[in-house]
Design an enzyme around this catalytic site. Structure first.
Site, mmCIF file in Angstrom:
data_model
loop_
_atom_site.group_PDB
_atom_site.id
_atom_site.type_symbol
_atom_site.label_atom_id
_atom_site.label_comp_id
_atom_site.label_asym_id
_atom_site.label_seq_id
_atom_site.Cartn_x
_atom_site.Cartn_y
_atom_site.Cartn_z
ATOM 1 N N GLY A 136 0.772 -1.485 0.076
ATOM 2 C CA GLY A 136 -0.389 -0.256 0.052
ATOM 3 C C GLY A 136 0.783 1.513 -0.199
ATOM 4 O O GLY A 136 1.726 1.849 -1.301
ATOM 5 N N CYS A 137 1.527 1.492 1.059
ATOM 6 C CA CYS A 137 2.102 2.353 1.700
ATOM 7 C C CYS A 137 1.693 4.112 1.003
ATOM 8 O O CYS A 137 0.602 4.202 0.414
ATOM 9 C CB CYS A 137 3.575 2.234 0.126
ATOM 10 S SG CYS A 137 3.486 0.989 0.557
ATOM 11 N N ALA A 138 2.667 5.258 1.958
ATOM 12 C CA ALA A 138 2.804 6.386 1.626
ATOM 13 C C ALA A 138 4.363 7.047 0.843
ATOM 14 O O ALA A 138 5.346 5.999 1.015
ATOM 15 C CB ALA A 138 2.443 6.719 2.958
ATOM 16 N N ARG B 159 -1.320 4.682 6.118
ATOM 17 C CA ARG B 159 -0.981 4.022 4.894
ATOM 18 C C ARG B 159 -0.021 3.102 5.143
ATOM 19 O O ARG B 159 0.251 2.259 3.906
ATOM 20 C CB ARG B 159 0.027 5.343 4.032
ATOM 21 C CG ARG B 159 -1.499 6.582 4.203
ATOM 22 C CD ARG B 159 -1.230 6.705 2.896
ATOM 23 N NE ARG B 159 -1.435 6.932 1.710
ATOM 24 C CZ ARG B 159 -1.849 7.114 1.070
ATOM 25 N NH1 ARG B 159 -2.587 7.751 1.043
ATOM 26 N NH2 ARG B 159 -1.700 6.574 -0.020
ATOM 27 N N GLY C 219 6.555 5.054 3.647
ATOM 28 C CA GLY C 219 6.428 4.248 4.418
ATOM 29 C C GLY C 219 5.469 2.813 4.276
ATOM 30 O O GLY C 219 4.345 3.271 3.194
#
Lengths: 364, 239
Positions: free
Chosen positions: A12-14, A41, A183
């Site tokens: 997913g991630c940021a 996130r 992230g």
């Protein structure tokens, strides 16, 4: 515990990034704080940062950051490095003991320059030699992993939430003209330290939110040119593709963006600018195996600049804002507002539309 | 009730909103997700930047955002109203089946994706500026209006509008000469009946954002509806 390579990771991630066009130095604290509103996130299995311009006193040397599993590995790796490089400084990367970050490997950095005699003997240019050495360590030396290898750039990454990783590495003590951050939210495997973003090679760094459907097609192509995908996470292959297209093939940043996020043939067909139409037709025909499909938003860092790019369908979010000499990029506007509450001209680039920001000449 | 959101987790913030007995005014909002999710019978005003999925499953509450909103505003909302005085991110009104969304500025990609209608419910989304690609993707019902006000140098819609549309209606304030629609939809100039319907949506927009309705309606509008002659059927197997 299985590491990446034994299991596959969609994520997913940021992401977030900041750059000063005037080359003003920005503390790593700003980018650490930017990750806080995007906490959800990530899931605590990876966070990392890349800072450009953070080693001005060693700017002519390659800064190698390494993880080691044990002292013996470090000793043998150092012996290997000494045969190839002059090491002007080696030290433990300072960290802070905090409960949020555990099980850290041995983390060192080396400022090095390749031995001229070796370069002459191998008839390689400096960058190619360093890139090959990084590949060799990462594929052949068990327990050692180079996670940063450019000049005047440093990557810092760990298993944990990004805002904690920033505290762990004392990023407030570094100042750079640009920073990128990530992230991570791997969903079906344990994360490990090497698998956190950014992924770097020489001065290229990539932070990536998304999942590449074309990973294996891209990997098979790029491995024909000496790159080794050691982690089997999709992001790694983007780093090598960008190195290949820009450093090896000599494409511009926006041309490279048009290769990996190529417009649909129907969109190319509709173009009225004939030169532009020919260029896109040429790039898609020349590098069909380097088209990256699936959702992604990435920030590519390099010496003197950043490039942000979404996949052509824009299946991930990304916004850009600016204030005075600074440009901000993030998965969410909230992250930009954390860095600069009064950011202006907040806008969302279209899918496949690269946003390239460069520091003015001589300022980095 | 004044709620300072600084440093608050979204679940804590939502708990405060749920417990409030009067209207809520949230200040210093910064990225908290799911604000007012599923809520009804409240009026909420937000200063700052609300996080993703603002007003998800909204069930009658009214939300006013004084700046920009992020992605997935009004995700699956059922009833109520969301007014955004800035721009809005991607997938606004995702699968909404009732209620209204008014955006003063631009919307990102996939505005109104999978919007639907149900019995007496008919969702409406009005976007004052421009929209990104895949407007009304897989739209199954409801109404989307794109006005393209104050954006002279930008295309009013991105690529591939109305892809997969099989219900509902889209109004675009343009003759759409440059826009390429898929063969499964019909694009035609608005007729008198369309304009009567449009006036209802546009007048509410103009009241909210102080626009002159006669000026907004003076431009040509294109209406897009599914083409019943070439519907999406038997795309995969004939059964």
């Amino acid at each position: 515990m299985k590491v990446e390579g034994q299991v596959r990771i969609p994520s997913g991630c940021a992401i977030a990034a900041v750059i000063s066009k005037d080359g003003n130095r920005i503390s790593g604290e700003m980018i650490t704080n930017a990750m806080k509103p995007m906490h959800d996130r990530s899931n605590g299995l990876g966070g990392g940062f890349a800072g450009y311009g953070i080693y001005p006193e060693y700017k002519d040397f390659y800064a190698l950051h390494l993880f080691f599993d044990q002292r013996a590995t470090r000793k043998s790796c150092e012996a290997f490095l000494k045969e190839r490089f002059e090491i002007v400084k080696s030290e433990i990367i300072p960290t802070r003991k905090i409960p949020e970050i555990t099980d850290e490997p041995i983390i060192w950095r080396y400022f090095v320059t390749p031995l001229t005699s070796i370069l002459v003997h191998l008839q390689l240019d400096e960058k190619e030699f360093v890139a090959r050495t990084v590949m060799k360590i990462n594929t052949e030396m068990n327990g050692a992993y180079v996670f940063s290898s450019g000049k005047n750039i440093g990557t810092f990454k760990a298993v944990g939430y990004p805002e904690d990783v920033g505290v762990f590495y004392k990023l407030e003590e570094y100042e750079g003209y640009s920073w990128t951050a990530h992230g991570r939210y791997p969903t079906n495997t344990p994360g490990w330290w090497g698998g956190a973003h950014p992924f770097t090679l020489l001065d290229w760094s990539i932070v990536h939110n998304g999942e590449i459907s074309s990973y294996d097609a891209n990997r098979r192509f790029i491995e024909m040119f000496g790159y080794k995908c050691t982690l089997q996470t999709d992001t790694e292959v983007i780093t090598y593709i960008m190195d290949y297209l820009i450093r090896v093939q000599g494409l511009t940043l926006s041309e490279a963006a048009s290769v990996i996020a190529a417009p649909f043939w129907s969109t190319i067909e509709q173009k009225t600018d004939i030169e532009d139409k020919h260029k896109h037709t040429y790039l898609r025909t020349m590098f069909p195996s380097l088209l990256i499909t699936g959702p992604f938003s990435i920030v590519l860092g390099f010496n003197g600049g950043l490039m942000a790019l979404n996949d052509r369908l824009k299946l991930r979010s990304m916004v850009v804002g600016e204030k005075d000499d600074k440009v901000f990029i993030a998965s969410e506007e909230a992250a930009i507002r954390t860095m600069e509450p009064n950011a202006e001209n907040i806008w969302a680039p279209a899918g496949g539309e690269p946003v390239i920001i460069k520091v003015k000449d001589g300022a980095f | 009730m004044l709620l300072n959101a600084k440093g608050l987790n979204y679940n804590v913030l939502n708990e405060y909103i749920r417990k409030a007995t009067d209207d809520c005014n949230i200040v210093q909002c910064c990225g908290q997700r799911f604000i007012a999710a599923g809520m009804s019978g409240k009026s909420i005003t937000i200063d700052g930047t609300p996080g993703n999925a603002l007003g998800a499953y909204l069930n009658g509450a009214t939300i006013t955002v004084n700046a920009n909103a992020q992605d997935a505003v009004g995700d699956t909302m059922n009833e109520g109203k969301i007014v955004v005085h800035g721009n809005i991110g991607d997938t606004a009104g995702y699968a909404m089946r009732g209620g209204k969304i008014f955006v003063k500025g631009n919307a990102g990609y996939r505005a109104g994706i999978h919007m639907k209608a149900y019995k007496e419910k008919k969702p409406v989304m009005v976007i004052g500026g421009t929209v990104g690609s895949f407007l009304g993707e897989y739209q199954a019902g409801g109404v989307i209006v794109v006005l393209g006000l104050n954006e002279k140098n930008k295309n009013i819609v991105g690529f591939f509008p109305c892809t997969g549309m099989h219900g509902g209606k889209v109004f675009i304030r343009s003759d759409c000469k440059e826009v390429k629609f898929p063969s499964q939809v019909t694009a035609r100039p608005a007729n008198e009946a369309d304009k009567e319907e449009l006036r209802v949506y546009v007048s509410e927009y103009c009241d909210l954002f102080d626009n002159e309705i006669s000026e907004v309606l003076s431009a040509p509008f294109t209406v897009i509806t599914p083409n019943s002659k070439t519907p999406y059927k038997q795309m995969y197997v004939a059964n």
